[in-house]
Design a protein around this motif. Sequence first.
Motif, PDB file in Angstrom:
ATOM      1  N   PRO A   1       5.777  13.321 -31.185  1.00  0.00           N
ATOM      2  CA  PRO A   1       7.154  13.378 -32.261  1.00  0.00           C
ATOM      3  C   PRO A   1       6.560  13.342 -33.864  1.00  0.00           C
ATOM      4  O   PRO A   1       5.911  13.107 -33.971  1.00  0.00           O
ATOM      5  N   GLU A   2       7.711  14.037 -34.367  1.00  0.00           N
ATOM      6  CA  GLU A   2       7.865  14.157 -35.808  1.00  0.00           C
ATOM      7  C   GLU A   2       9.346  12.749 -36.477  1.00  0.00           C
ATOM      8  O   GLU A   2       9.932  13.068 -36.005  1.00  0.00           O
ATOM      9  N   SER A   3       8.257  12.446 -37.414  1.00  0.00           N
ATOM     10  CA  SER A   3       9.182  11.723 -38.482  1.00  0.00           C
ATOM     11  C   SER A   3      10.539  12.543 -38.806  1.00  0.00           C
ATOM     12  O   SER A   3      10.237  14.045 -38.774  1.00  0.00           O
TER      13      SER A   3
ATOM     14  N   PRO B   1       5.437   8.127 -35.360  1.00  0.00           N
ATOM     15  CA  PRO B   1       5.922   8.317 -34.516  1.00  0.00           C
ATOM     16  C   PRO B   1       5.358   8.368 -33.121  1.00  0.00           C
ATOM     17  O   PRO B   1       4.491   9.532 -32.931  1.00  0.00           O
ATOM     18  N   GLU B   2       6.128   7.376 -32.054  1.00  0.00           N
ATOM     19  CA  GLU B   2       5.602   7.719 -30.792  1.00  0.00           C
ATOM     20  C   GLU B   2       6.416   7.145 -29.638  1.00  0.00           C
ATOM     21  O   GLU B   2       7.051   6.288 -30.295  1.00  0.00           O
ATOM     22  N   PHE B   3       6.684   7.640 -28.165  1.00  0.00           N
ATOM     23  CA  PHE B   3       7.042   6.510 -27.384  1.00  0.00           C
ATOM     24  C   PHE B   3       7.065   5.567 -26.859  1.00  0.00           C
ATOM     25  O   PHE B   3       5.935   5.425 -26.331  1.00  0.00           O
TER      26      PHE B   3
ATOM     27  N   THR C   1      15.217  15.187 -29.853  1.00  0.00           N
ATOM     28  CA  THR C   1      13.751  14.773 -30.657  1.00  0.00           C
ATOM     29  C   THR C   1      13.019  15.563 -31.233  1.00  0.00           C
ATOM     30  O   THR C   1      12.853  16.712 -30.629  1.00  0.00           O
ATOM     31  N   ARG C   2      12.117  15.471 -32.331  1.00  0.00           N
ATOM     32  CA  ARG C   2      11.655  16.391 -33.332  1.00  0.00           C
ATOM     33  C   ARG C   2      10.130  16.215 -32.726  1.00  0.00           C
ATOM     34  O   ARG C   2      10.120  14.798 -32.880  1.00  0.00           O
ATOM     35  N   VAL C   3      10.013  17.455 -32.478  1.00  0.00           N
ATOM     36  CA  VAL C   3       8.368  17.095 -32.185  1.00  0.00           C
ATOM     37  C   VAL C   3       7.542  18.460 -32.558  1.00  0.00           C
ATOM     38  O   VAL C   3       8.025  19.441 -32.561  1.00  0.00           O
TER      39      VAL C   3
END
Length: 242
Positions: A164-166, A182-184, A199-201
């Motif tokens: 994931p990206e900020s 960032p993490e799930f 969700t930006r990844v």
Amino acid sequence: MTSNNPAVFLLMVNGQIEAADFPEYDDLYCKYCFVYGHDWAPTSVSHNPLYTVMEIFTVWKSGLLYICILICSSNKFVSFSHNLKGLEEGISQITSKGRGSQSLVWNFPLDITFKSTNPFGWPQIVVSVYGPDTFGNDVVRGYGAIHIPFTPGKHTKTIPMFVPESTSRLQKFTSWLMGRRPEFTDPKVVAQGEGREVTRVRSQGFVTLQFNIVTKDMKKLGYETTSEHSAATGLPRTSQQL
């Protein structure tokens, strides 16, 4: 005695998380878990009571550990039932790159058996990779998921990983400085579609897995996992009719 009209079919999975390719990182470990539908459940497989496990021993060969089971079928010996259910989740050892190699080798074993009445919600395996950042904080290096192969036999699969990206540069700098990337909260969301569109990844690395698949009673319940062409010609089982 096995019933001629089974109520469920079995999917037996074993193999290993072999290796990963993360060119920018080292000293990584991985976690895995399985995600499956409501009609699926991990189950135990009992050995045939006519057979007895006499001895279990290990053998090292070519750098691999083999587990050998000596079985006797004579009724002169006292038999017992040994239930094998497998593990739904696990965590590997930390591995480092070898000299002159870019691969991170885990060879972490997988072993589980599922039962179900229909293929909907076919199990997926979710892999998460973690490692230290510049300041020694444990951060996520990649998430990925893939369905368990449908066809019996040996399969090698490669999972593209992502993180994931900020949402802004300020948040990205703050998370890097604080060591809280960032993490799930639950890695299982990787195998689901809800909320993924917002969700930006960023793509990052690959993980290679090896599966050995055995199915039981699927054909009796009306599910064919091989094509007529491969069955007639003896070619590898590469397609399914689920």
